[in-house]
Scaffold this motif. Structure first.
Motif: not given
Length: 185
Positions: A117-146
């Motif tokens: 159960y803990e291993k599964k939740h850790e994997e889900q948390e890692k995937a969520r954090m990766e998605k969040e990091a990608i989203f944040q990077a895209r957002k910063e890139e968009r703000e710079k270009s704007e």
């Protein structure tokens, strides 16, 4: 004739207004083979977009409610109780005779279901954090270009005191675009 009193018609033996409607009703039933349709029924029989939209909204809402209830139910289930129930089932299986293949499979699996159960939740948390990091990077890139586009636009829109466009920035922009196209090719 128009100013006749209905009582006079009954006395004289003429057909009254009431009897005419009954006669017409019977005549229509013979002609159409059934009773004439009322206006209320006829409005529902044709394609009505508003009714269809209401039905679609109703089903969409029902779907969302069902999904929400499922999530709430999932959150309220007590994980340790579920794990204990599964462990009890595993103990009963271990007590009975098992083939060699099943024993090997059991040895490969982790002993404790809490670890799974803990291993599964850790994997889900890692995937969520990766998605969040990608989203944040895209957002910063968009703000710079704007910000860069906004700066260029301000320079291009600058005007002199007399209202003439400042050509310095426009020519500079043209030179940069030409140099950029030369470097790419």
């Amino acid at each position: 004739m128009k100013n006749r009193n209905p009582k006079d018609a009954v006395i004289n033996g003429d057909k009254s207004e009431g009897s005419k409607s009954v006669y017409n009703k019977k005549k229509n039933m013979k002609r159409f083979g059934r009773q004439g349709r009322s206006l209320e029924k006829s409005t529902n029989s044709y394609y009505n977009p508003s009714v269809i939209k209401k039905k679609r909204e109703f089903y969409d809402n029902a779907k969302h409610v069902k999904k929400y209830k499922k999530l709430v139910k999932q959150q309220h289930t007590d994980v340790p109780l579920a794990i204990k129930a599964l462990e009890d089932e595993n103990e009963t299986e271990e007590g009975s005779k098992m083939s060699k293949n099943n024993k090997k499979r059991k040895d490969r699996e982790p002993r404790n279901l809490i670890e799974i159960y803990e291993k599964k939740h850790e994997e889900q948390e890692k995937a969520r954090m990766e998605k969040e990091a990608i989203f944040q990077a895209r957002k910063e890139e968009r703000e710079k270009s704007e910000a860069r586009r906004k700066d260029i636009r301000e320079k291009m829109m600058k005007k002199t005191r007399k209202g003439q466009p400042v050509m310095k920035y426009r020519i500079q922009h043209l030179l940069e675009t030409i140099q950029g196209s030369m470097n790419k090719s």
